[in-house]
Design a protein around this motif. Structure first.
Motif, PDB file in Angstrom:
ATOM      1  N   ARG A 151      73.688  22.416 -17.702  1.00  0.00           N
ATOM      2  CA  ARG A 151      74.879  23.180 -17.332  1.00  0.00           C
ATOM      3  C   ARG A 151      74.873  24.547 -18.007  1.00  0.00           C
ATOM      4  NH1 ARG A 151      78.335  19.804 -14.852  1.00  0.00           N
ATOM      5  NH2 ARG A 151      77.909  17.587 -15.077  1.00  0.00           N
ATOM      6  N   ALA A 152      75.190  25.570 -17.208  1.00  0.00           N
ATOM      7  CA  ALA A 152      75.276  26.930 -17.742  1.00  0.00           C
ATOM      8  C   ALA A 152      76.250  27.730 -16.884  1.00  0.00           C
ATOM      9  CB  ALA A 152      73.906  27.591 -17.748  1.00  0.00           C
ATOM     10  N   ARG A 153      76.875  28.709 -17.493  1.00  0.00           N
ATOM     11  CA  ARG A 153      77.827  29.554 -16.779  1.00  0.00           C
ATOM     12  C   ARG A 153      77.117  30.808 -16.280  1.00  0.00           C
ATOM     13  NH1 ARG A 153      82.988  29.084 -15.991  1.00  0.00           N
ATOM     14  NH2 ARG A 153      84.258  30.924 -15.648  1.00  0.00           N
ATOM     15  N   GLY A 154      77.344  31.094 -15.006  1.00  0.00           N
ATOM     16  CA  GLY A 154      76.739  32.271 -14.406  1.00  0.00           C
ATOM     17  C   GLY A 154      77.727  32.998 -13.526  1.00  0.00           C
ATOM     18  N   ARG A 155      77.325  34.172 -13.074  1.00  0.00           N
ATOM     19  CA  ARG A 155      78.187  35.018 -12.234  1.00  0.00           C
ATOM     20  C   ARG A 155      77.543  35.247 -10.868  1.00  0.00           C
ATOM     21  NH1 ARG A 155      82.255  37.380 -15.113  1.00  0.00           N
ATOM     22  NH2 ARG A 155      82.182  37.031 -17.362  1.00  0.00           N
ATOM     23  N   HIS A 156      77.003  34.186 -10.301  1.00  0.00           N
ATOM     24  CA  HIS A 156      76.287  34.277  -9.030  1.00  0.00           C
ATOM     25  C   HIS A 156      77.235  34.001  -7.866  1.00  0.00           C
ATOM     26  CE1 HIS A 156      72.880  34.243 -11.686  1.00  0.00           C
ATOM     27  NE2 HIS A 156      73.320  33.105 -12.202  1.00  0.00           N
ATOM     28  N   GLY A 157      77.034  34.734  -6.776  1.00  0.00           N
ATOM     29  CA  GLY A 157      77.834  34.503  -5.578  1.00  0.00           C
ATOM     30  C   GLY A 157      78.011  35.785  -4.794  1.00  0.00           C
ATOM     31  N   VAL A 158      78.500  35.626  -3.602  1.00  0.00           N
ATOM     32  CA  VAL A 158      78.703  36.751  -2.696  1.00  0.00           C
ATOM     33  C   VAL A 158      80.056  37.419  -2.956  1.00  0.00           C
ATOM     34  CG1 VAL A 158      78.936  37.399  -0.254  1.00  0.00           C
ATOM     35  CG2 VAL A 158      77.213  35.729  -0.938  1.00  0.00           C
ATOM     36  N   LEU A 159      81.050  36.630  -3.345  1.00  0.00           N
ATOM     37  CA  LEU A 159      82.410  37.145  -3.518  1.00  0.00           C
ATOM     38  C   LEU A 159      82.578  37.862  -4.859  1.00  0.00           C
ATOM     39  CD1 LEU A 159      84.422  34.053  -2.221  1.00  0.00           C
ATOM     40  CD2 LEU A 159      83.675  36.054  -0.934  1.00  0.00           C
ATOM     41  N   VAL A 203      63.346  22.224  -7.851  1.00  0.00           N
ATOM     42  CA  VAL A 203      64.529  22.722  -8.545  1.00  0.00           C
ATOM     43  C   VAL A 203      65.733  22.570  -7.627  1.00  0.00           C
ATOM     44  CG1 VAL A 203      65.653  24.781  -9.497  1.00  0.00           C
ATOM     45  CG2 VAL A 203      63.227  24.377  -9.932  1.00  0.00           C
ATOM     46  N   SER A 204      66.804  22.004  -8.183  1.00  0.00           N
ATOM     47  CA  SER A 204      68.085  21.934  -7.484  1.00  0.00           C
ATOM     48  C   SER A 204      69.112  22.719  -8.275  1.00  0.00           C
ATOM     49  CB  SER A 204      68.560  20.483  -7.348  1.00  0.00           C
ATOM     50  OG  SER A 204      67.687  19.742  -6.533  1.00  0.00           O
ATOM     51  N   VAL A 205      69.867  23.555  -7.577  1.00  0.00           N
ATOM     52  CA  VAL A 205      70.974  24.282  -8.185  1.00  0.00           C
ATOM     53  C   VAL A 205      72.254  23.774  -7.531  1.00  0.00           C
ATOM     54  CG1 VAL A 205      72.057  26.526  -8.557  1.00  0.00           C
ATOM     55  CG2 VAL A 205      69.561  26.319  -8.616  1.00  0.00           C
ATOM     56  N   HIS A 206      73.123  23.241  -8.378  1.00  0.00           N
ATOM     57  CA  HIS A 206      74.419  22.727  -7.924  1.00  0.00           C
ATOM     58  C   HIS A 206      75.476  23.788  -8.214  1.00  0.00           C
ATOM     59  CE1 HIS A 206      72.988  18.438  -7.929  1.00  0.00           C
ATOM     60  NE2 HIS A 206      72.128  18.972  -8.775  1.00  0.00           N
ATOM     61  N   LYS A 207      76.374  23.972  -7.251  1.00  0.00           N
ATOM     62  CA  LYS A 207      77.483  24.911  -7.409  1.00  0.00           C
ATOM     63  C   LYS A 207      78.774  24.140  -7.109  1.00  0.00           C
ATOM     64  CE  LYS A 207      78.777  29.597  -6.000  1.00  0.00           C
ATOM     65  NZ  LYS A 207      78.412  30.736  -5.121  1.00  0.00           N
ATOM     66  N   PRO A 208      79.210  23.322  -8.075  1.00  0.00           N
ATOM     67  CA  PRO A 208      80.343  22.428  -7.814  1.00  0.00           C
ATOM     68  C   PRO A 208      81.682  23.132  -7.609  1.00  0.00           C
ATOM     69  CG  PRO A 208      79.636  22.265 -10.103  1.00  0.00           C
ATOM     70  CD  PRO A 208      78.631  23.123  -9.389  1.00  0.00           C
ATOM     71  N   ALA A 209      81.786  24.397  -8.028  1.00  0.00           N
ATOM     72  CA  ALA A 209      83.038  25.138  -7.849  1.00  0.00           C
ATOM     73  C   ALA A 209      82.901  26.216  -6.774  1.00  0.00           C
ATOM     74  CB  ALA A 209      83.476  25.760  -9.178  1.00  0.00           C
ATOM     75  N   ALA A 210      82.008  25.993  -5.815  1.00  0.00           N
ATOM     76  CA  ALA A 210      81.809  26.970  -4.739  1.00  0.00           C
ATOM     77  C   ALA A 210      83.141  27.252  -4.034  1.00  0.00           C
ATOM     78  CB  ALA A 210      80.790  26.437  -3.732  1.00  0.00           C
ATOM     79  N   LEU A 239      84.610  36.401 -12.486  1.00  0.00           N
ATOM     80  CA  LEU A 239      85.058  35.249 -13.265  1.00  0.00           C
ATOM     81  C   LEU A 239      83.925  34.348 -13.720  1.00  0.00           C
ATOM     82  CD1 LEU A 239      88.145  34.316 -11.043  1.00  0.00           C
ATOM     83  CD2 LEU A 239      88.131  35.632 -13.179  1.00  0.00           C
ATOM     84  N   GLY A 240      82.878  34.263 -12.909  1.00  0.00           N
ATOM     85  CA  GLY A 240      81.790  33.335 -13.204  1.00  0.00           C
ATOM     86  C   GLY A 240      82.211  31.893 -12.963  1.00  0.00           C
ATOM     87  N   GLN A 241      81.244  31.002 -13.047  1.00  0.00           N
ATOM     88  CA  GLN A 241      81.505  29.578 -12.860  1.00  0.00           C
ATOM     89  C   GLN A 241      80.324  28.786 -13.393  1.00  0.00           C
ATOM     90  OE1 GLN A 241      81.091  28.340  -8.515  1.00  0.00           O
ATOM     91  NE2 GLN A 241      81.098  30.572  -8.341  1.00  0.00           N
ATOM     92  N   GLU A 242      80.523  27.487 -13.504  1.00  0.00           N
ATOM     93  CA  GLU A 242      79.460  26.629 -14.012  1.00  0.00           C
ATOM     94  C   GLU A 242      78.476  26.282 -12.894  1.00  0.00           C
ATOM     95  OE1 GLU A 242      79.582  23.081 -17.023  1.00  0.00           O
ATOM     96  OE2 GLU A 242      80.065  22.325 -15.022  1.00  0.00           O
ATOM     97  N   PHE A 243      77.214  26.333 -13.238  1.00  0.00           N
ATOM     98  CA  PHE A 243      76.134  25.895 -12.364  1.00  0.00           C
ATOM     99  C   PHE A 243      75.427  24.748 -13.068  1.00  0.00           C
ATOM    100  CE2 PHE A 243      77.060  30.149 -11.116  1.00  0.00           C
ATOM    101  CZ  PHE A 243      76.886  30.173  -9.750  1.00  0.00           C
ATOM    102  N   VAL A 244      74.894  23.832 -12.283  1.00  0.00           N
ATOM    103  CA  VAL A 244      74.163  22.688 -12.830  1.00  0.00           C
ATOM    104  C   VAL A 244      72.759  22.717 -12.233  1.00  0.00           C
ATOM    105  CG1 VAL A 244      74.128  20.187 -13.115  1.00  0.00           C
ATOM    106  CG2 VAL A 244      76.321  21.377 -12.967  1.00  0.00           C
ATOM    107  N   VAL A 245      71.759  22.592 -13.100  1.00  0.00           N
ATOM    108  CA  VAL A 245      70.360  22.699 -12.675  1.00  0.00           C
ATOM    109  C   VAL A 245      69.628  21.390 -12.941  1.00  0.00           C
ATOM    110  CG1 VAL A 245      68.167  23.890 -13.108  1.00  0.00           C
ATOM    111  CG2 VAL A 245      70.325  25.181 -13.131  1.00  0.00           C
ATOM    112  N   ASP A 246      68.867  20.954 -11.948  1.00  0.00           N
ATOM    113  CA  ASP A 246      67.917  19.849 -12.092  1.00  0.00           C
ATOM    114  C   ASP A 246      66.537  20.428 -11.825  1.00  0.00           C
ATOM    115  OD1 ASP A 246      70.112  18.056 -12.260  1.00  0.00           O
ATOM    116  OD2 ASP A 246      70.124  17.774 -10.093  1.00  0.00           O
ATOM    117  N   ALA A 247      65.591  20.121 -12.699  1.00  0.00           N
ATOM    118  CA  ALA A 247      64.216  20.590 -12.502  1.00  0.00           C
ATOM    119  C   ALA A 247      63.267  19.430 -12.749  1.00  0.00           C
ATOM    120  CB  ALA A 247      63.898  21.742 -13.446  1.00  0.00           C
TER     121      ALA A 247
END
Length: 121
Positions: free
Chosen positions: A12-20, A96-103, A26-34
């Motif tokens: 789990r890590a916080r990032g500022r990725h997205g189109v909006l 690699v899977s990137v989860h964006k649970p707060a999309a 604000l950023g949001q939490e992303f979850v990574v599986d590798a």
């Protein structure tokens, strides 16, 4: 290709990725599986960390990517994470899977996930 795998799940890590704009601000939490595919026999035979992937160090490097330069698409983020995994010459393939649970989806949902698979050229 070896069938051996090292998997790092739920990083789990916080990032500022997205189109909006709000996602960038604000950023949001992303979850990574590798999951890394490599031959672990040499490491096991010599009980030698230098002959495998240090998953603690890998976790740190992946976190730095998520927390780093923002991108619009999680597909792009997944590619950057895969590139980090493939930086080790020991790794033959990575998933690699990137989860964006707060999309920002205005409907009830459990998760958004992008999964990519990349191999050494």
């Amino acid at each position: 290709m070896s069938a051996d795998r090292i998997a790092l799940k739920g990083l789990r890590a916080r990032g500022r990725h997205g189109v909006l704009d709000a996602e960038r601000e604000l950023g949001q939490e992303f979850v990574v599986d590798a999951t890394l595919f490599l031959d672990t026999a040499p490491a096991a035979a010599g009980d030698d960390l230098a002959k495998t992937v240090d998953y603690g160090r890998l976790a740190q490097r992946l976190t730095e990517v998520v927390e780093g330069e923002p991108v619009q698409l999680i597909e792009t983020l997944a590619q950057r994470l895969a590139d980090v995994c493939l930086a080790s010459e020991l790794v033959q393939k990575v998933e690699v899977s990137v989860h964006k649970p707060a999309a920002p989806i205005p409907l009830p949902f459990g998760d958004v996930v992008v999964t990519i698979e990349r191999s050494r050229a």
